[in-house]
Design an enzyme around this catalytic site. Structure first.
Site, PDB file in Angstrom:
ATOM      1  N   GLU A 261       0.970  -1.365   0.057  1.00 57.60           N
ATOM      2  CA  GLU A 261       0.105  -0.020   0.077  1.00 57.60           C
ATOM      3  C   GLU A 261       0.853   1.324  -0.007  1.00 57.60           C
ATOM      4  O   GLU A 261       2.073   1.077   0.621  1.00 57.60           O
ATOM      5  CB  GLU A 261      -0.899   0.061   1.222  1.00 57.60           C
ATOM      6  CG  GLU A 261      -2.119  -1.263   1.199  1.00 57.60           C
ATOM      7  CD  GLU A 261      -2.650  -1.365   2.422  1.00 57.60           C
ATOM      8  OE1 GLU A 261      -3.876  -1.712   2.109  1.00 57.60           O
ATOM      9  OE2 GLU A 261      -2.578  -1.115   3.393  1.00 57.60           O
TER      10      GLU A 261
ATOM     11  N   CYS B  16       3.462   8.330   0.758  1.00 55.68           N
ATOM     12  CA  CYS B  16       4.104   7.680   2.052  1.00 55.68           C
ATOM     13  C   CYS B  16       4.000   6.334   1.250  1.00 55.68           C
ATOM     14  O   CYS B  16       3.125   5.700   0.761  1.00 55.68           O
ATOM     15  CB  CYS B  16       3.112   7.415   3.186  1.00 55.68           C
ATOM     16  SG  CYS B  16       3.501   6.231   4.212  1.00 55.68           S
TER      17      CYS B  16
ATOM     18  N   CYS C 199       6.393  -7.090   6.845  1.00 65.59           N
ATOM     19  CA  CYS C 199       7.350  -6.627   7.663  1.00 65.59           C
ATOM     20  C   CYS C 199       7.916  -7.739   8.537  1.00 65.59           C
ATOM     21  O   CYS C 199       7.074  -8.880   8.996  1.00 65.59           O
ATOM     22  CB  CYS C 199       6.819  -5.553   8.354  1.00 65.59           C
ATOM     23  SG  CYS C 199       8.240  -4.773   9.288  1.00 65.59           S
TER      24      CYS C 199
ATOM     25  N   CYS D  29       6.435  -5.250  15.932  1.00 67.24           N
ATOM     26  CA  CYS D  29       6.147  -4.053  16.856  1.00 67.24           C
ATOM     27  C   CYS D  29       4.420  -4.466  16.984  1.00 67.24           C
ATOM     28  O   CYS D  29       3.811  -4.686  16.126  1.00 67.24           O
ATOM     29  CB  CYS D  29       6.059  -2.755  16.066  1.00 67.24           C
ATOM     30  SG  CYS D  29       7.631  -2.528  15.366  1.00 67.24           S
TER      31      CYS D  29
ATOM     32  N   CYS E 107       1.534  -2.342  15.367  1.00 67.19           N
ATOM     33  CA  CYS E 107       1.413  -2.176  14.032  1.00 67.19           C
ATOM     34  C   CYS E 107       0.649  -3.165  13.255  1.00 67.19           C
ATOM     35  O   CYS E 107       1.120  -4.500  13.281  1.00 67.19           O
ATOM     36  CB  CYS E 107       2.839  -1.931  13.528  1.00 67.19           C
ATOM     37  SG  CYS E 107       2.876  -1.408  11.518  1.00 67.19           S
TER      38      CYS E 107
ATOM     39  N   GLY F 220       6.731  -2.335   5.757  1.00 62.70           N
ATOM     40  CA  GLY F 220       8.094  -2.776   5.659  1.00 62.70           C
ATOM     41  C   GLY F 220       9.102  -1.947   6.373  1.00 62.70           C
ATOM     42  O   GLY F 220       8.611  -0.766   6.953  1.00 62.70           O
ATOM     43  N   GLU F 221      10.261  -2.577   6.855  1.00 61.65           N
ATOM     44  CA  GLU F 221      11.328  -1.740   7.429  1.00 61.65           C
ATOM     45  C   GLU F 221      12.499  -1.576   6.449  1.00 61.65           C
ATOM     46  O   GLU F 221      13.172  -2.222   5.776  1.00 61.65           O
ATOM     47  CB  GLU F 221      11.917  -2.745   8.651  1.00 61.65           C
ATOM     48  CG  GLU F 221      13.185  -2.371   9.216  1.00 61.65           C
ATOM     49  CD  GLU F 221      13.431  -0.864   9.558  1.00 61.65           C
ATOM     50  OE1 GLU F 221      12.368  -0.550  10.089  1.00 61.65           O
ATOM     51  OE2 GLU F 221      14.035   0.073   8.998  1.00 61.65           O
TER      52      GLU F 221
ATOM     53  N   HIS G 207       9.212   5.350  20.630  1.00 65.39           N
ATOM     54  CA  HIS G 207       7.992   4.915  21.335  1.00 65.39           C
ATOM     55  C   HIS G 207       8.272   4.781  22.733  1.00 65.39           C
ATOM     56  O   HIS G 207       7.315   4.491  23.675  1.00 65.39           O
ATOM     57  CB  HIS G 207       7.449   3.832  20.888  1.00 65.39           C
ATOM     58  CG  HIS G 207       6.945   3.831  19.315  1.00 65.39           C
ATOM     59  ND1 HIS G 207       6.143   4.957  19.048  1.00 65.39           N
ATOM     60  CD2 HIS G 207       7.152   3.076  18.164  1.00 65.39           C
ATOM     61  CE1 HIS G 207       5.738   5.109  17.852  1.00 65.39           C
ATOM     62  NE2 HIS G 207       6.604   3.917  17.140  1.00 65.39           N
TER      63      HIS G 207
ATOM     64  N   CYS H  56      -0.446   5.912   9.811  1.00 67.50           N
ATOM     65  CA  CYS H  56       0.602   5.084  10.293  1.00 67.50           C
ATOM     66  C   CYS H  56       0.407   3.935  11.051  1.00 67.50           C
ATOM     67  O   CYS H  56      -0.749   3.770  11.956  1.00 67.50           O
ATOM     68  CB  CYS H  56       1.240   5.879  11.274  1.00 67.50           C
ATOM     69  SG  CYS H  56       2.234   7.152  10.544  1.00 67.50           S
TER      70      CYS H  56
END
Ligand code: SAH
Length: 353
Positions: A95, A108, A115, A119, A122, A166-167, A223, A340
């Site tokens: 996306e 974005c 991923c 986390c 997420c 993803g990272e 965070h 996010c």
């Protein structure tokens, strides 16, 4: 099947393309023309390359293919945000989101299908990592959103953030190669100053970014500045403790002279205590930085509840008193799950695990 013998033309550098042209006895400057069709005009077929002779186009066709993405599905939020489901050449879906504000239009983009990090707040972490995106797949998301920006808002794209699925630092090479294409004057020519790469914080790769002298900005999904709390909400950070993260950030700053941005959600009962605020302040003191307090976008897990506005204001005041720059960010595209941490291919059965 045919593709097995053909090469992805966009995996070639300009130099490699020139060598190919030389090898087929074609004028070398033609390689640059083809390169422009691929990276500036973003065509997806050799037939559209009208200043290239038919014979040469046929040779290209025989030797190469051009992968293309397809915007499969589009949703528009009340606030103007547009979420795209992007179908890749192998049918997998990622996306990407267009976020318009009065001052800027931001794309974005995703860097991986799913991923591999875990986390727990997420939505993307619920999808297993299926594969890395290729440079052209990242680049094409930017092009597609750029077109939407012109079409719907009559404005050019101004900013790019790697905050989709993803990272990015787990797909280092391809992300950097995409950014190179996005910023190249001969391609999209977007200034690296308008690009932000967001990472959960992989110290070794942050150092590599610094060594590679990148010109774009760096955001860290922090965070919590307390190791034990951070490990609970981002379990992979057991391997990457805050101390190592800080050391890599100091290295980054020493080499690039660029402050970092910390992204930070405040949750009830998780990181809303004075001790959490004090730890964040101490952490920020170690490196030129600013803090973005971002809103939590629920993914339906009752463990995570956004702290009330009054708590955010308390955080903000404490940081300001400590002379740390801080902003409270409001979410965009929440009604269409485009905010996010909400990117999870809800509209696509392919990626639900
Ligand atoms: N893997 C990268 C980039 C993708 S996430 C990273 O972690 O930075 C982009 C941002 O959204 C990160 O700051 C992430 O922590 C945050 N995020 C993830 N889930 C969220 C949620 N449910 N609500 C608000 N922000 C979230």
């Amino acid at each position: 099947m045919e593709n097995l013998t053909k090469q992805d033309i966009r995996a070639l550098s300009l130099g490699e393309l020139e060598s190919f042209f030389e090898s087929i006895g074609e004028k070398v400057f033609r390689a640059k023309q083809v390169y422009n069709w691929l990276w500036q005009k973003s065509v997806f077929s050799f037939n559209e390359m009208t200043n290239i002779s038919k014979t040469t186009r046929l040779i290209l066709e025989k030797n190469f293919f051009i992968n293309n993405i397809l915007i499969d599905f589009q949703q528009k939020s009340k606030d103007g945000t547009i979420k795209n489901s992007v179908k890749l050449h192998d049918g997998l879906v990622v996306e990407s989101v267009l976020i318009p504000t009065s001052k800027r239009i931001t794309a974005c983009v995703s860097s991986q299908v799913g991923c591999s990090l875990d986390c727990s707040f997420c939505a993307t972490s619920l999808l297993k990592r299926m594969r890395n995106l290729n440079p052209d797949e990242i680049f094409d998301q930017v092009v597609a959103i750029g077109k939407q920006s012109k079409l719907y808002y009559n404005r050019a794209l101004t900013n790019i953030v790697f905050m989709g699925m993803g990272e990015p630092l787990m797909n280092y090479k391809n992300v950097l190669s995409a950014i190179q294409k996005i910023t190249e004057p001969d391609s999209l020519g977007i200034s690296p100053k308008r690009i932000i790469l967001s990472t959960s914080g992989i110290p070794k790769m942050i150092k590599k970014l610094a060594d590679d002298k990148v010109k774009f900005g760096l955001a860290i999904s922090l965070h919590s500045a307390r190791q034990l709390i951070r490990e609970q909400i981002m379990p992979f950070t057991k391997k990457f403790p805050l101390e190592d993260l800080m050391e890599s950030l100091q290295y980054w700053y020493k080499k690039t002279n660029k402050p970092v941005t910390f992204e930070y959600v405040v949750w009830e009962g998780i990181n809303d205590k004075q001790e959490d605020i004090d730890s964040l302040i101490r952490f920020c003191y170690k490196i030129p930085s600013k803090v973005n307090l971002i809103q939590y976008n629920s993914i339906g897990d009752s463990k995570f509840i956004q702290a009330p506005q009054i708590k955010l204001i308390e955080y903000k005041k404490a940081l300001e008193n400590a002379k740390i720059t801080v902003t409270i960010r409001h979410s965009r595209g929440k009604d269409i799950d485009a905010a996010c941490g909400q990117l999870a291919n809800k509209n696509n059965e392919l990626s639900v695990v």
